[in-house]
Design a protein around this motif. Structure first.
Motif, mmCIF file in Angstrom:
data_model
loop_
_atom_site.group_PDB
_atom_site.id
_atom_site.type_symbol
_atom_site.label_atom_id
_atom_site.label_comp_id
_atom_site.label_asym_id
_atom_site.label_seq_id
_atom_site.Cartn_x
_atom_site.Cartn_y
_atom_site.Cartn_z
ATOM 1 N N LEU A 251 57.194 40.901 40.284
ATOM 2 C CA LEU A 251 58.648 41.009 40.366
ATOM 3 C C LEU A 251 59.187 40.182 41.523
ATOM 4 O O LEU A 251 60.191 39.474 41.388
ATOM 5 C CB LEU A 251 59.064 42.472 40.524
ATOM 6 C CG LEU A 251 60.575 42.710 40.733
ATOM 7 C CD1 LEU A 251 61.374 42.212 39.533
ATOM 8 C CD2 LEU A 251 60.851 44.192 40.997
ATOM 9 N N HIS A 252 58.510 40.256 42.667
ATOM 10 C CA HIS A 252 58.951 39.502 43.831
ATOM 11 C C HIS A 252 58.837 37.999 43.574
ATOM 12 O O HIS A 252 59.721 37.221 43.956
ATOM 13 C CB HIS A 252 58.128 39.892 45.058
ATOM 14 C CG HIS A 252 58.360 41.304 45.489
ATOM 15 N ND1 HIS A 252 57.614 41.916 46.483
ATOM 16 C CD2 HIS A 252 59.255 42.242 45.059
ATOM 17 C CE1 HIS A 252 58.044 43.155 46.648
ATOM 18 N NE2 HIS A 252 59.027 43.383 45.796
ATOM 19 N N ALA A 253 57.745 37.584 42.926
ATOM 20 C CA ALA A 253 57.580 36.164 42.612
ATOM 21 C C ALA A 253 58.691 35.692 41.678
ATOM 22 O O ALA A 253 59.248 34.601 41.846
ATOM 23 C CB ALA A 253 56.207 35.928 41.977
ATOM 24 N N GLY A 254 59.030 36.522 40.689
ATOM 25 C CA GLY A 254 60.083 36.141 39.768
ATOM 26 C C GLY A 254 61.444 36.083 40.439
ATOM 27 O O GLY A 254 62.244 35.172 40.168
ATOM 28 N N ARG B 42 61.177 25.213 51.355
ATOM 29 C CA ARG B 42 60.738 24.720 50.054
ATOM 30 C C ARG B 42 59.224 24.803 49.894
ATOM 31 O O ARG B 42 58.703 24.735 48.788
ATOM 32 C CB ARG B 42 61.195 23.270 49.864
ATOM 33 C CG ARG B 42 62.708 23.107 49.785
ATOM 34 C CD ARG B 42 63.100 21.655 49.660
ATOM 35 N NE ARG B 42 62.533 21.049 48.463
ATOM 36 C CZ ARG B 42 62.627 19.759 48.160
ATOM 37 N NH1 ARG B 42 63.253 18.926 48.988
ATOM 38 N NH2 ARG B 42 62.094 19.283 47.046
ATOM 39 N N TRP B 43 58.517 24.946 51.011
ATOM 40 C CA TRP B 43 57.063 25.034 50.965
ATOM 41 C C TRP B 43 56.579 26.391 50.433
ATOM 42 O O TRP B 43 55.393 26.577 50.150
ATOM 43 C CB TRP B 43 56.465 24.803 52.343
ATOM 44 C CG TRP B 43 57.313 25.297 53.487
ATOM 45 C CD1 TRP B 43 58.138 24.564 54.277
ATOM 46 C CD2 TRP B 43 57.414 26.660 53.955
ATOM 47 N NE1 TRP B 43 58.758 25.361 55.218
ATOM 48 C CE2 TRP B 43 58.324 26.652 55.040
ATOM 49 C CE3 TRP B 43 56.824 27.862 53.585
ATOM 50 C CZ2 TRP B 43 58.662 27.800 55.756
ATOM 51 C CZ3 TRP B 43 57.153 29.014 54.279
ATOM 52 C CH2 TRP B 43 58.058 28.988 55.347
ATOM 53 N N LEU B 44 57.478 27.367 50.322
ATOM 54 C CA LEU B 44 57.094 28.677 49.803
ATOM 55 C C LEU B 44 57.234 28.679 48.284
ATOM 56 O O LEU B 44 58.298 28.366 47.751
ATOM 57 C CB LEU B 44 57.967 29.766 50.420
ATOM 58 C CG LEU B 44 57.570 31.206 50.081
ATOM 59 C CD1 LEU B 44 56.208 31.539 50.691
ATOM 60 C CD2 LEU B 44 58.635 32.196 50.557
ATOM 61 N N LEU B 45 56.164 29.050 47.584
ATOM 62 C CA LEU B 45 56.153 29.056 46.125
ATOM 63 C C LEU B 45 56.098 30.493 45.600
ATOM 64 O O LEU B 45 55.647 31.406 46.315
ATOM 65 C CB LEU B 45 54.950 28.271 45.600
ATOM 66 C CG LEU B 45 54.868 26.798 46.020
ATOM 67 C CD1 LEU B 45 53.622 26.165 45.426
ATOM 68 C CD2 LEU B 45 56.124 26.043 45.607
ATOM 69 N N PRO B 46 56.533 30.715 44.371
ATOM 70 C CA PRO B 46 56.482 32.080 43.826
ATOM 71 C C PRO B 46 55.092 32.697 43.876
ATOM 72 O O PRO B 46 54.953 33.902 44.139
ATOM 73 C CB PRO B 46 56.964 31.885 42.382
ATOM 74 C CG PRO B 46 57.835 30.679 42.431
ATOM 75 C CD PRO B 46 57.203 29.768 43.449
#
Length: 372
Positions: free
Chosen positions: A226-229, A215-219
């Motif tokens: 694209l990867h963030a989305g 959960r500590w990883l954010l977009p």
């Protein structure tokens, strides 16, 4: 005998004129040479506060010698001769004529405290810029055995400089730097970052139950929009307890408009169908890359602020603290991800360097799946 040619007009034009602080330093030194007793009112500066070696040597000589008797000083140059002799030990180019020039260019000796405050402010700017440059250099140092820990130590050193400047120049509410912050830099190896992020997304798609553990990883930690989305799609589906597979993720991506940039649905499906290794491992890799990029951007922001002479010390403190808050936010998430202990209280003295970095738990030491 051959001799060096005389410089032409173009050569002389290429020599940059002295900065305003140079003339302020001259005025301060001239005031102290004229009225040495004013040294007690010129607080906040030291020899290294001056921008040239000659000025630093003169100030060191003035402060190291006992002040003369005012009546005697008005009648002869004995004390000035002693200052010159002492200063020449550090700057051999000093001359008696330059000391007299300093006295002549000083508008008012009684303004020595104001001159000292300006010299102190410009020295604070140089200190801040140097600390920011060191942080950026550390981010790009590929020889570091523990890059994250070393970068965070440099960030602490930079924060200590900011705190010291704030103590000397208390901030004023609402005063922001006038300098536009530089745009974020691209990843050092965009191809490697993109490949690792693709594996991250595919692994999360294959094992959605593991998404809760990262959960500590954010977009915004991912380098490509694209990867963030797609990561946001994955976390949303997992939070809703909906089925997660390449097809459902692709549909969620379409609902969010992620394919409007021309991304081919077939390419997205193929990317999400190639998992490998541990989701936590790839997540930490992405977060480390985000932390390093944030540290570099923070250093460059502060470097830009300090490089603009229009910014006052108050503005530099406000802008630097806002920039450093970005590192603090990523640092907290990094500690959650790696299980590291939060750092101890910041050093009170900005000149004290951080001790050797402590190691974090290695990825292999964790109970993660190497393969599925």
């Amino acid at each position: 005998m051959p001799h060096a040619p005389e410089p032409d007009a173009d050569d002389l034009d290429a020599i940059a004129p002295p900065q305003p602080v140079f003339h302020v330093e001259q005025a301060l030194l001239g005031a102290l040479l004229l009225d040495p007793h004013r040294l007690s009112n010129a607080t906040g500066v030291a020899a290294d506060s001056f921008s040239t070696a000659a000025h630093a040597a003169l100030y060191a000589a003035i402060t190291s010698l006992p002040p003369p008797d005012p009546a005697e000083h008005a009648k002869n140059t004995k004390w000035l001769d002693r200052v010159l002799a002492t200063g020449r030990q550090q700057a051999r180019g000093l001359t008696a004529s330059y000391l007299h020039t300093l006295i002549q260019v000083c508008p008012w000796a009684s303004h020595a405290p104001a001159y000292a405050r300006i010299v102190e402010a410009e020295y604070a700017r140089r200190r801040l810029r140097t600390a920011a440059e060191r942080l950026v250099h550390t981010v790009h140092d590929a020889s570091l055995p523990y890059p994250v820990q070393t970068v965070l130590a440099e960030a602490d050193a930079l924060a200590a400089v900011v705190d010291d400047i704030a103590n000397r120049f208390p901030t004023r509410a609402g005063v922001l730097p006038r300098t536009t912050a530089p745009p974020p830099s691209a990843a050092p190896d965009p191809a490697e970052a993109a490949e690792e992020e693709q594996i991250l997304l595919a692994t999360a798609t294959a094992y959605p139950a593991d998404i809760e553990a990262v959960r500590w990883l954010l977009p915004e930690d991912l380098t490509l929009p694209l990867h963030a989305g797609l990561w946001q799609c994955l976390t949303t589906l997992a939070r809703r307890n909906e089925p997660v597979d390449p097809v459902t993720v692709l549909w969620e991506a379409q609902q969010r408009g992620l394919l409007d940039d021309g991304s081919e649905p077939g390419g997205v499906l193929r990317m999400l169908a190639e998992p490998a290794g541990s989701l936590e491992h790839w997540g930490e890799r992405a977060l480390q890359r985000s932390l390093m990029a944030t540290a570099e951007h923070t250093g460059r922001r502060i470097e830009a602020y300090a490089g603009n002479p229009a910014n006052t010390p108050f503005q530099l403190v406000v802008g630097a603290r806002r920039a450093l808050a970005d590192i603090a936010a990523v640092r907290t998430r990094w500690q959650h991800a790696t299980g590291t202990t939060p750092p101890q209280q910041r050093r009170p003295a900005p000149t004290t360097r951080a001790g050797p970095p402590t190691t974090t738990a290695a990825h292999a030491a964790r109970s993660t799946r190497a393969t599925r």
